[in-house]
Motif scaffolding. Structure first.
Motif, mmCIF file in Angstrom:
data_model
loop_
_atom_site.group_PDB
_atom_site.id
_atom_site.type_symbol
_atom_site.label_atom_id
_atom_site.label_comp_id
_atom_site.label_asym_id
_atom_site.label_seq_id
_atom_site.Cartn_x
_atom_site.Cartn_y
_atom_site.Cartn_z
ATOM 1 N N VAL A 4 -5.007 12.365 8.963
ATOM 2 C CA VAL A 4 -6.162 12.010 9.652
ATOM 3 C C VAL A 4 -7.294 12.656 9.054
ATOM 4 N N VAL A 5 -7.188 13.448 8.191
ATOM 5 C CA VAL A 5 -8.297 13.385 6.964
ATOM 6 C C VAL A 5 -8.851 12.929 6.389
ATOM 7 N N ASP A 6 -7.140 11.583 5.883
ATOM 8 C CA ASP A 6 -7.324 11.541 4.461
ATOM 9 C C ASP A 6 -8.113 9.814 4.692
ATOM 10 N N THR A 7 -8.654 9.345 4.495
ATOM 11 C CA THR A 7 -9.442 7.762 4.620
ATOM 12 C C THR A 7 -7.661 6.953 4.833
ATOM 13 N N VAL A 8 -7.813 6.267 5.661
ATOM 14 C CA VAL A 8 -7.177 4.890 5.957
ATOM 15 C C VAL A 8 -6.460 4.730 4.909
ATOM 16 N N GLU A 9 -7.233 3.958 3.537
ATOM 17 C CA GLU A 9 -7.182 3.403 2.499
ATOM 18 C C GLU A 9 -6.372 3.983 1.280
ATOM 19 N N LYS A 10 -6.307 5.499 1.614
ATOM 20 C CA LYS A 10 -5.867 6.702 0.859
ATOM 21 C C LYS A 10 -4.111 6.469 1.087
#
Length: 80
Positions: A4-10
């Motif tokens: 959840v620390v990564d972007t939704v796009e990634k």
């Protein structure tokens, strides 16, 4: 790995490639993934969605339902 620390796009690129049958995560993050689906930023078709760790409100529930045509399950638990 998805976090959840990564972007939704990634994570969306990973999810689109993996094509999960089941999604589980924080309600707000799953709602953001559903929003990305509706915006055409990813293309997944989970058969089951489960949220946890925070309130799944009616707006989030409706967004998830609109994205995938399913009602999410909301899990609550307690440990002492």
């Amino acid at each position: 790995a998805l976090t959840v620390v990564d972007t939704v796009e990634k994570n969306g690129a990973i999810l689109s490639n993996f094509q999960p049958d089941y999604l589980v995560g924080f309600a707000s993050y799953i709602a953001a993934v559903a929003n990305a689906q509706l915006q055409g930023k990813l293309n997944i078709h989970p058969r089951w969605v489960s949220t946890n760790s925070e309130l799944l409100d009616d707006e989030m529930r409706a967004l998830i339902n609109k994205a995938w045509g399913i009602q999410p399950c909301n899990s609550w638990g307690s440990v002492e």
